[in-house]
Enzyme design. Structure first.
Site, PDB file in Angstrom:
ATOM      1  CB  SER A   7      -0.881   0.024   1.252  1.00 23.58           C
ATOM      2  OG  SER A   7      -1.367   1.346   1.445  1.00 23.58           O
ATOM      3  CG  HIS A  32      -3.867  -1.757  -1.362  1.00 19.05           C
ATOM      4  ND1 HIS A  32      -4.955  -2.565  -1.598  1.00 19.05           N
ATOM      5  CD2 HIS A  32      -4.203  -1.001  -0.286  1.00 19.05           C
ATOM      6  CE1 HIS A  32      -5.896  -2.316  -0.708  1.00 19.05           C
ATOM      7  NE2 HIS A  32      -5.470  -1.358   0.101  1.00 19.05           N
ATOM      8  CG  ASP A  34      -5.056   2.080   1.357  1.00 18.59           C
ATOM      9  OD1 ASP A  34      -6.003   1.283   1.341  1.00 18.59           O
ATOM     10  OD2 ASP A  34      -3.891   1.750   1.646  1.00 18.59           O
ATOM     11  CG  MET A  36      -8.516   6.870   3.169  1.00 21.27           C
ATOM     12  SD  MET A  36      -7.504   7.043   4.645  1.00 21.27           S
ATOM     13  CE  MET A  36      -6.532   5.529   4.540  1.00 21.27           C
ATOM     14  CG  HIS A  65      -9.226  -0.351   0.271  1.00 25.52           C
ATOM     15  ND1 HIS A  65      -8.509  -0.507   1.444  1.00 25.52           N
ATOM     16  CD2 HIS A  65     -10.534  -0.449   0.611  1.00 25.52           C
ATOM     17  CE1 HIS A  65      -9.363  -0.674   2.452  1.00 25.52           C
ATOM     18  NE2 HIS A  65     -10.588  -0.639   1.971  1.00 25.52           N
ATOM     19  CG  MET A  67     -11.142   2.691   3.019  1.00 26.62           C
ATOM     20  SD  MET A  67      -9.545   2.751   3.828  1.00 26.62           S
ATOM     21  CE  MET A  67      -8.494   2.929   2.399  1.00 26.62           C
ATOM     22  CG  MET A 136     -11.091  -3.351   6.038  1.00 27.42           C
ATOM     23  SD  MET A 136      -9.645  -2.872   5.068  1.00 27.42           S
ATOM     24  CE  MET A 136      -8.627  -2.035   6.282  1.00 27.42           C
ATOM     25  N   GLY A 141      -8.555   3.543   7.739  1.00 32.73           N
ATOM     26  CA  GLY A 141      -8.319   4.974   7.884  1.00 32.73           C
ATOM     27  C   GLY A 141      -6.850   5.343   8.051  1.00 32.73           C
ATOM     28  CG  PHE A 142      -5.431   6.351  10.714  1.00 34.29           C
ATOM     29  CD1 PHE A 142      -5.016   7.659  10.469  1.00 34.29           C
ATOM     30  CD2 PHE A 142      -6.698   6.131  11.236  1.00 34.29           C
ATOM     31  CE1 PHE A 142      -5.862   8.727  10.749  1.00 34.29           C
ATOM     32  CE2 PHE A 142      -7.548   7.189  11.522  1.00 34.29           C
ATOM     33  CZ  PHE A 142      -7.131   8.500  11.284  1.00 34.29           C
ATOM     34  N   GLY A 143      -2.541   3.815   8.284  1.00 34.18           N
ATOM     35  CA  GLY A 143      -1.539   2.754   8.232  1.00 34.18           C
ATOM     36  C   GLY A 143      -0.938   2.549   9.614  1.00 34.18           C
ATOM     37  N   GLY A 144      -0.209   1.482   9.761  1.00 33.56           N
ATOM     38  CA  GLY A 144       0.584   1.264  10.970  1.00 33.56           C
ATOM     39  C   GLY A 144      -0.188   0.852  12.210  1.00 33.56           C
ATOM     40  CG  ASP A 174      -5.787  -3.139   3.694  1.00 30.68           C
ATOM     41  OD1 ASP A 174      -4.711  -2.836   4.230  1.00 30.68           O
ATOM     42  OD2 ASP A 174      -6.445  -2.362   2.970  1.00 30.68           O
ATOM     43  N   GLY A 175      -4.171  -4.631   6.681  1.00 30.46           N
ATOM     44  CA  GLY A 175      -3.976  -3.971   7.971  1.00 30.46           C
ATOM     45  C   GLY A 175      -3.143  -4.788   8.938  1.00 30.46           C
TER      46      GLY A 175
HETATM   47  C1  DX5 Z   1      -5.974   1.187   6.125  1.00 32.53           C
HETATM   48  C2  DX5 Z   1      -5.612   0.921   4.693  1.00 32.53           C
HETATM   49  C3  DX5 Z   1      -4.484  -0.003   4.525  1.00 32.53           C
HETATM   50  C4  DX5 Z   1      -3.217   0.466   5.141  1.00 32.53           C
HETATM   51  C5  DX5 Z   1      -2.518  -0.747   5.644  1.00 32.53           C
HETATM   52  O1  DX5 Z   1      -7.086   1.973   6.182  1.00 32.53           O
HETATM   53  O2  DX5 Z   1      -6.706   0.353   4.002  1.00 32.53           O
HETATM   54  O3  DX5 Z   1      -4.283  -0.405   3.189  1.00 32.53           O
HETATM   55  O4  DX5 Z   1      -2.388   1.182   4.276  1.00 32.53           O
HETATM   56  O5  DX5 Z   1      -1.441  -0.298   6.325  1.00 32.53           O
HETATM   57  P1  DX5 Z   1      -0.563  -1.166   7.318  1.00 32.53           P
HETATM   58  O6  DX5 Z   1      -0.007  -2.330   6.502  1.00 32.53           O
HETATM   59  O7  DX5 Z   1       0.461  -0.177   7.699  1.00 32.53           O
HETATM   60  O8  DX5 Z   1      -1.454  -1.626   8.441  1.00 32.53           O
HETATM   61 ZN    ZN Z   2      -6.296  -0.632   1.928  1.00 34.68          ZN
END
Ligand code: DX5
Ligand code: ZN
Length: 215
Positions: A7, A32, A34, A36, A65, A67, A136, A141-144, A174-175
């Protein structure tokens, strides 16, 4: 063999070209995206001008993806950006079946994503129409963020549903994917792992993608 969809949410947006070039060189299967809207999820990422620029450089198929609320409004724009897959959230569509039909009519493969609190059984009546189901493993909404362990149960349940329906849809997760959760997901029946933070914060992202792909 498990497929990997890095992503770019965790990429360096000031040097996005370098990160796309790295993904092109890597063993990644997809890129990928994302997207939003600050409404369906409490964050805003990037939109079509950025995706168009990415698509000019990307040598891997892009999976988008969405969102966003009511993603059917943007099907043609996603298609025009060159995405191979368009994945919408079950929770964001009033007429999910129609949206899936419209994605297909636009020439893309159709995916449906489920939030952690949404049961896989809700897809029972549409499962044969889907190319991809995105489970999911964090709240979007957020990475990490940290992986939610209940996801493994959902993957096993979905795998059974797909087998029973004779569906060829692939399971994407994902996540919070890393080598440990990735191995568990692969054993539970996932086909594609999305990974953002784990790839882009690692010292050697290309090697990290190869390691995930080797799970
Ligand atoms: C979250 C996104 C993910 C995100 C995953 O809302 O849909 O695609 O980038 O990030 P990681 O791998 O950092 O959890
Ligand atoms: Zn995603």
């Amino acid at each position: 063999m498990i497929k990997i969809a890095p992503s770019i949410l965790s990429a360096d947006f000031a040097n996005l070209g370098n990160d796309i070039a790295m993904l092109n060189r890597s063993e990644a299967d997809f890129i990928h995206l994302d997207i939003m809207d600050g409404l369906f999820v409490p964050n805003i990422s990037f939109g079509f001008p950025v995706i168009k620029s990415v698509s000019k450089l990307a040598e891997k198929p892009m999976d988008a993806h969405l969102m966003i609320m009511d993603p059917s409004r943007y099907i043609n724009q996603v298609r025009d950006c060159g995405a191979a897959y368009m994945t919408v959230h079950q929770e964001a569509c009033t007429h999910l079946h129609r949206t899936v039909q419209q994605i297909h009519s636009a020439g893309m493969k159709a995916g449906v994503a489920l939030n952690p609190a949404t049961p896989v059984l809700l897809l029972e009546d549409i499962i044969s129409d889907l190319d991809l189901i995105l489970i999911m493993s964090v709240n979007p909404g957020f990475g990490g963020q940290s992986f939610i362990p209940n996801t493994l149960k959902k993957i096993r349940q979905l795998r059974e549903m797909l087998d029973k329906a004779g569906s060829k849809a692939v399971i994407q997760v994902d996540g919070g994917v890393n080598l440990e959760t990735g191995r568990q997901l692969s054993e539970a029946g996932a086909d594609i792992l999305v990974a953002g933070n784990f790839v882009f914060s690692s010292p050697n992202p290309e090697q990290t993608i190869a390691a995930l792909r080797g799970l």
